[in-house]
Design a protein around this motif. Structure first.
Motif, short mmCIF file in Angstrom:
data_model
loop_
_atom_site.label_atom_id
_atom_site.label_comp_id
_atom_site.label_asym_id
_atom_site.label_seq_id
_atom_site.Cartn_x
_atom_site.Cartn_y
_atom_site.Cartn_z
N GLN A 199 -26.98 46.65 27.54
CA GLN A 199 -26.73 45.21 27.51
C GLN A 199 -25.40 44.88 28.18
O GLN A 199 -25.30 43.93 28.96
N THR A 200 -24.37 45.65 27.87
CA THR A 200 -23.05 45.44 28.46
C THR A 200 -23.09 45.64 29.96
O THR A 200 -22.52 44.85 30.72
N ALA A 201 -23.78 46.69 30.40
CA ALA A 201 -23.86 46.99 31.82
C ALA A 201 -24.48 45.84 32.62
O ALA A 201 -24.03 45.52 33.72
N ARG A 202 -25.48 45.21 32.04
CA ARG A 202 -26.14 44.11 32.74
C ARG A 202 -25.20 42.92 32.95
O ARG A 202 -25.37 42.12 33.88
N ARG A 208 -22.37 48.82 34.97
CA ARG A 208 -22.39 50.01 34.10
C ARG A 208 -21.16 50.00 33.21
O ARG A 208 -20.18 49.30 33.49
N VAL A 209 -21.23 50.78 32.14
CA VAL A 209 -20.03 50.98 31.32
C VAL A 209 -19.17 52.05 31.99
O VAL A 209 -19.61 52.76 32.90
N GLY A 210 -17.93 52.17 31.53
CA GLY A 210 -17.00 53.09 32.17
C GLY A 210 -16.98 54.47 31.55
O GLY A 210 -17.55 54.71 30.47
N GLN A 211 -16.29 55.38 32.24
CA GLN A 211 -16.08 56.75 31.76
C GLN A 211 -14.59 56.98 31.53
O GLN A 211 -13.75 56.36 32.19
N ALA A 235 -9.04 47.66 32.90
CA ALA A 235 -9.90 48.70 33.47
C ALA A 235 -11.24 48.54 32.77
O ALA A 235 -11.62 49.33 31.92
N ASP A 236 -11.94 47.45 33.13
CA ASP A 236 -13.08 47.00 32.31
C ASP A 236 -14.35 46.72 33.10
O ASP A 236 -15.27 46.08 32.60
N GLY A 237 -14.39 47.19 34.34
CA GLY A 237 -15.60 46.97 35.14
C GLY A 237 -15.85 45.52 35.51
O GLY A 237 -16.95 45.15 35.89
N ALA A 242 -15.18 35.67 34.96
CA ALA A 242 -16.21 34.72 34.54
C ALA A 242 -17.29 34.70 35.61
O ALA A 242 -17.24 33.93 36.57
N THR A 243 -18.29 35.57 35.47
CA THR A 243 -19.28 35.75 36.54
C THR A 243 -20.54 34.93 36.32
O THR A 243 -21.32 34.72 37.23
#
Length: 245
Positions: A199-202, A208-211, A235-237, A242-243
Motif C-alpha cells: 500500500q505504501t509503495a503505491r 517501493r519501500v526503502g532498504q 530519505a523517504d522515497g 504532495a503527489t
C-alpha cells in the motif's frame, strides 16, 4: 573525506547496522553499540567479515546508561556520531494510545539519543559530525502516527539549536520513511506487513519501500558533507511530496 572513528549508537541491526557497514566500506574505523550482547556480537562479526582490515568494535550498553561515555572515551576521539537508538511504542489511533505508550517511545528513542549525545560530547572532535536518525512520521501527518510524530518531531526540532550551540561540530538528521527493517517484524504479522508495504509503495513516487542500505548511504554522505549543518534530510522515497497518488 574525513575517515576518523565512526560510532553508531544503536548499530546492531537495521539502519544502524547498515550505516556502520557503510562507514566501514569507506575505510573508517567503526564502533557500534547495542543493548543485546548476542545481537551485538553477531553485528560485529558481520561487519568484520564485510570489511577485513578495518577496525570494528562493539559496546554492549543501553544508550541511556551514563557508562556509555566512559566506554566511548576508551576508543579515543570520535569524528562521526550516528544516533540510531530506537524502539518503544506510540503508534495507533490517538484515542487509544495511552500516555505510558508515548512515554515509552520518548524513553527508547528521543531520550536515548539525547542522553547518548551528552555522553559522547567529551570524546567528539571539534569538527565532528553528529547525525540523528529520526523518522518521516515527524511530518507526514498520517492517522495513527501522532505518538510517533511527537517522538521524532522532538528530535528534529532540536537539530537547529544544537547545530548552533555545538558548532563548529555539525548536527544534522536523516528522516527515513517506510524502510524494510527488523523494527517492522516485531510489530506486524508477515501478511499484514507485506500488505502495508504494498500500500505504501503505491503511494510513493519511487514505487517501493526503502532498504536500510539506502538510508545508510544518505547518513554517511551527510556525515561527510563538511559544509552542511542544521538540516533534516528526508530519505523517504518521496513521501514528503504532495503527489496526489
Amino acid at each position: 573525506m574525513n575517515k576518523g572513528l565512526a560510532v553508531v549508537v544503536g548499530g546492531s541491526s537495521g539502519i544502524g547496522l547498515a550505516t556502520a557497514a557503510r562507514f566501514a566500506a569507506e575505510g573508517c574505523p567503526v564502533v557500534v553499540t547495542g543493548r543485546n550482547r548476542d545481537r551485538l556480537d553477531q553485528a560485529v562479526a558481520q561487519l568484520r567479515a564485510s570489511a577485513p582490515g578495518v577496525s570494528i568494535g562493539g559496546i554492549a550498553v543501553d544508550a541511556r546508561d551514563p557508562q556509555l561515555g566512559e566506554q566511548l572515551a576508551r576508543h579515543g576521539e570520535l569524528q562521526h556520531l550516528v544516533l540510531a537508538a530506537s524502539g518503544g511504542s506510540g503508534a495507533g489511533p490517538f484515542s487509544q494510545v495511552g500516555a505510558d505508550a508515548v512515554r515509552d517511545g520518548f524513553e527508547a528513542k528521543t531520550l536515548a539519543q539525547w542522553t547518548a549525545l551528552q555522553s559522547a560530547l567529551p570524546s567528539l572532535t571539534d569538527h565532528a559530525s553528529i547525525t540523528f536518525i529520526t523518522a518521516a512520521s515527524a511530518r507526514a501527518a498520517l492517522p495513527g502516527t501522532a505518538g510517533l510524530a511527537a517522538v521524532n518531531g522532538a528530535l528534529e526540532a532540536a537539530v537547529g539549536p544544537l547545530a548552533v550551540e555545538l558548532a563548529p561540530r555539525r548536527v544534522n538528521a536523516v528522516s527515513p520513511g517506510v524502510i524494510d527493517t527488523p523494527w517492522w517484524h516485531g510489530r506486524m504479522p508477515a501478511e499484514a506487513r507485506d500488505a502495508y508495504f504494498a500500500q505504501t509503495a503505491r503511494a510513493l513516487p519511487l514505487g517501493r519501500v526503502g532498504q536500510p542500505e539506502e538510508v545508510a548511504h544518505v547518513v554517511v554522505a551527510l556525515a561527510m558533507a563538511e559544509f552542511v549543518t542544521g538540516v533534516v534530510l528526508p530519505a523517504d522515497g518521496g513521501a514528503h511530496l504532495a503527489t496526489g497518488r
